[in-house]
Design an enzyme around this catalytic site. Structure first.
Site, PDB file in Angstrom:
ATOM      1  CG  ASP A  73       2.867   3.237  -1.061  1.00  0.00           C
ATOM      2  OD1 ASP A  73       3.724   4.048  -1.464  1.00  0.00           O
ATOM      3  OD2 ASP A  73       1.827   2.978  -1.689  1.00  0.00           O
ATOM      4  CB  ALA A 190      -3.796   1.096   0.857  1.00  0.00           C
TER       5      ALA A 190
END
Length: 283
Positions: A73, A190
């Protein structure tokens, strides 16, 4: 057409896959450029059999017709900074991969199929991922796909600041904390999650406000995607705003930071992510 490739730094598998993809794209008459870091690594890499690739700064990837991120990511966020409105596809070499939906074994043919679709129709098949933007007195940060964090000079004992957070003019909290985190649904998995914020399905149109180690423990808040969030910072000499963990702006309190939805979303190409399958990897 031109395809930009951004491979994860110091990842041999990512560079090898970028080489194979570059060869296949040449077969379908698509030019390839890579970011400068990928280019430096590819020059001395055994798997890169073609001539050294043409390189371009990642900030110029918006000149491409398609951008492919190969890695985790973090690599996707790095590539997205330069992609602008150009469609971007993510190949997942990471542990979870909430932004990268394509498995490495399927990457070559999936990317080539999308390239051929663009060549035939003139446009990619995409869906929009909202971003947020932070601004203040005389400055504006580049949009964040995951989160914007407003902090004092440092975290922990003796750090933090007093943060007054207003949502569309109404006060949500006025408290001493390490910081305030505002995330998109995409970014809920996240940094937001590690700070105790909620998981939010990526199809939800909202923003998440999470107080970081607040003195009085105000719970996280999910607000409308079009809300304007104003964070006032005081009781500290310095502070910082960070966009997606990379782009920083120093603050001189007392001051305020305005956070709202950016007008330019990310255009994500490729197959949809199976959100709940990805969640299983968090366990």
């Amino acid at each position: 057409m031109t395809v930009g490739i951004v491979a994860q730094r110091n990842n041999d598998r990512a560079i090898s896959l970028a080489s194979t993809l570059s060869d296949r794209l040449d077969e379908v008459s698509a030019a390839v450029v890579v970011d400068e870091t990928t280019g430096e690594t590819a020059v001395d890499h055994d798997d890169w059999e073609r001539a050294p690739p043409e390189t371009t700064p990642v900030e110029s990837m918006d000149d491409c017709d398609l951008v492919v991120s190969i890695g985790g990511d973090g690599t996707f966020l790095y590539a997205a900074r330069g992609a602008g409105s150009t469609p971007i596809m993510g190949v997942n070499l990471g542990e979870v991969g909430f932004l990268n939906a394509i498995a490495p074994e399927e990457a070559i043919e999936t990317v080539v199929a999308e390239v051929e679709h663009i060549q035939k129709t003139g446009s990619a098949r995409t869906r929009a991922l909202a971003r947020i933007r932070a601004s203040g007195d005389g400055w504006t940060l580049s949009p964040a796909l995951n989160e914007v964090v407003v902090q004092g000079s440092h975290r922990g004992h003796g750090g933090g600041a007093t943060f007054r957070v207003r949502v569309d003019g109404a006060t949500y909290t006025d408290n001493h904390a390490d910081g305030v985190l505002v995330a998109t649904p995409t970014g809920s998995t996240a940094y937001n999650l590690s700070e105790g914020g909620p998981l939010v399905h990526p199809d939800l149109h909202g923003l998440i406000v999470t107080e970081m180690a607040g003195a009085e423990g105000m719970p996280p808040l999910v607000v409308d995607a079009d809300s304007e969030i104003v964070v006032e910072v005081s009781d500290r000499d310095t502070g910082v705003v960070v966009s997606d963990g990379r782009v920083r702006q120093k603050l001189e309190p007392p001051c305020q930071v305005v956070i709202s939805r950016a007008s330019d979303p990310i255009r994500l190409a490729g197959p949809p992510l199976d959100f709940f399958t990805a969640l299983e990897k968090l366990a």
